[in-house]
Design an enzyme around this catalytic site. Structure first.
Site, PDB file in Angstrom:
ATOM      1  N   ASP A 241       0.853  -1.186   0.000  1.00 20.29           N
ATOM      2  CA  ASP A 241       0.000   0.000   0.000  1.00 20.29           C
ATOM      3  C   ASP A 241       0.894   1.242   0.000  1.00 20.29           C
ATOM      4  O   ASP A 241       1.714   1.412   0.908  1.00 20.29           O
ATOM      5  CB  ASP A 241      -0.873  -0.026   1.250  1.00 20.29           C
ATOM      6  CG  ASP A 241      -1.936   1.059   1.275  1.00 20.29           C
ATOM      7  OD1 ASP A 241      -1.697   2.151   0.724  1.00 20.29           O
ATOM      8  OD2 ASP A 241      -2.996   0.819   1.864  1.00 20.29           O
ATOM      9  N   GLY A 267      -1.796  -4.336  -2.838  1.00 18.66           N
ATOM     10  CA  GLY A 267      -1.719  -2.927  -2.503  1.00 18.66           C
ATOM     11  C   GLY A 267      -2.873  -2.468  -1.632  1.00 18.66           C
ATOM     12  O   GLY A 267      -3.319  -3.172  -0.723  1.00 18.66           O
ATOM     13  N   HIS A 268      -3.391  -1.274  -1.949  1.00 13.35           N
ATOM     14  CA  HIS A 268      -4.368  -0.587  -1.107  1.00 13.35           C
ATOM     15  C   HIS A 268      -5.736  -1.266  -1.150  1.00 13.35           C
ATOM     16  O   HIS A 268      -6.294  -1.625  -0.120  1.00 13.35           O
ATOM     17  CB  HIS A 268      -4.464   0.858  -1.604  1.00 13.35           C
ATOM     18  CG  HIS A 268      -5.264   1.768  -0.733  1.00 13.35           C
ATOM     19  ND1 HIS A 268      -4.970   1.997   0.589  1.00 13.35           N
ATOM     20  CD2 HIS A 268      -6.357   2.541  -1.010  1.00 13.35           C
ATOM     21  CE1 HIS A 268      -5.828   2.863   1.101  1.00 13.35           C
ATOM     22  NE2 HIS A 268      -6.686   3.205   0.158  1.00 13.35           N
ATOM     23  N   PHE A 269      -6.287  -1.461  -2.354  1.00 13.41           N
ATOM     24  CA  PHE A 269      -7.608  -2.070  -2.521  1.00 13.41           C
ATOM     25  C   PHE A 269      -7.462  -3.595  -2.567  1.00 13.41           C
ATOM     26  O   PHE A 269      -7.671  -4.233  -3.599  1.00 13.41           O
ATOM     27  CB  PHE A 269      -8.280  -1.559  -3.791  1.00 13.41           C
ATOM     28  CG  PHE A 269      -8.920  -0.207  -3.651  1.00 13.41           C
ATOM     29  CD1 PHE A 269     -10.234  -0.077  -3.224  1.00 13.41           C
ATOM     30  CD2 PHE A 269      -8.209   0.939  -3.935  1.00 13.41           C
ATOM     31  CE1 PHE A 269     -10.835   1.168  -3.089  1.00 13.41           C
ATOM     32  CE2 PHE A 269      -8.796   2.203  -3.811  1.00 13.41           C
ATOM     33  CZ  PHE A 269     -10.107   2.312  -3.382  1.00 13.41           C
TER      34      PHE A 269
END
Length: 291
Positions: A241, A267-269
């Site tokens: 992330d 990562g983030h999602f």
């Protein structure tokens, strides 16, 4: 047979805000079915949970609202966009639905919204699922720290916020840090950008960006809440992330030493490409802690 839930799509009025939400209808009629409140992140909305609801909604009651300034929720002219106000509306939403006990899924913006709710009503929180929802200083990347430092009276800072509201930036949030970007459907960032481009939405996001420092200032308060109440917790984190790096996941263990932690190569999602790993973890967690 495949267990595919029915999902209702409704609005409810909270102090003049027409809050949109999705709610799965579990197959089990009545009974003590686990309830999970899904709190979305920036720049998305409840649609980010569609696939999770399809996977788990036949067994559990999953409820996902859109905040003011996001998705299909309609806020009146003059609504003041702060995280306190997002939490106030979400709290009113919870009360309108009569939710007295639920597991809370917090992701990104969902963490500052959700922890405000938890601090006000700890008795409602049956457990936490934390997915890249930060509450610790070490969970802020250099880029996130620069974002937190932005101020409305500093020349050029609003332009810096607005660079995050473009389709290029929105897509990067979905694909950044993923091992295989082909697993990330384009629908998410496309729909997010549609909502970002609606009249008044960018101004709402600028206001929230300038208010973000209030979340970091409350980290010690939320950490104290975690130490005091020790809610059961499942922590699932995308290690790459760009905003909330991996140390933010491990930091939770200082205050929740019994939490279950899983760090994934994404990562983030994280739900976009790691749903096959995350959904069974959530199901096992709900089954274990609800009763």
């Amino acid at each position: 047979m495949f267990a595919v839930p029915r999902t209702r799509h409704r609005h409810v009025d909270v102090d003049g805000v027409r809050v949109f939400y999705r709610e799965s209808v579990p197959d089990e009629g009545g009974g003590d079915v686990p309830v999970m409140l899904l709190l979305h992140g920036f720049p998305s909305a409840s649609h980010q949970f569609r696939r999770l609801i399809d996977v788990l909604g036949a067994r559990y009651r999953l409820i996902a609202p859109d905040y003011p300034g996001f998705g299909h929720t309609e806020a009146p002219t003059g609504f003041i966009y702060t995280f306190d106000n997002l939490a106030h509306v979400t709290e009113g939403f919870v009360e309108r639905l009569g939710l007295t006990r639920f597991v809370m899924y917090v992701f990104d913006f969902g963490a500052p919204v959700g922890f405000r709710l938890a601090a006000r009503h700890p008795e409602r929180i049956a457990g936490l699922v934390v997915q890249n929802g930060n509450a610790y200083e070490e969970g802020l990347s250099a880029g996130a720290r620069a974002f937190v430092a932005l101020r409305p009276d500093v020349e050029g800072d609003e332009d810096r916020v607005r660079t995050l509201l473009t389709q290029e930036a929105t897509r990067a949030q979905y694909e950044g840090g993923t091992a295989d970007p082909t697993l990330v459907a384009p629908d998410g960032w496309t729909l997010d950008q549609h909502f970002l481009d609606l009249p008044g939405r960018k101004e709402a996001q600028v206001a929230l960006a300038f208010d973000y420092h209030t979340n970091v200032e409350r980290y010690p308060t939320w950490q104290a809440w975690l130490r005091r109440h020790r809610p059961p917790a499942l922590i699932v984190w995308g290690r790459d992330d760009p905003f909330f790096p991996e140390p933010g996941a491990h930091a939770y263990l200082r205050d929740l030493p019994d939490a279950e932690l899983h760090v994934l190569d994404t990562g983030h999602f994280a739900l976009e490409d790691r749903l096959p790993e995350i959904a069974p973890l959530i199901a096992a967690f709900l089954d274990r802690i609800w009763k």
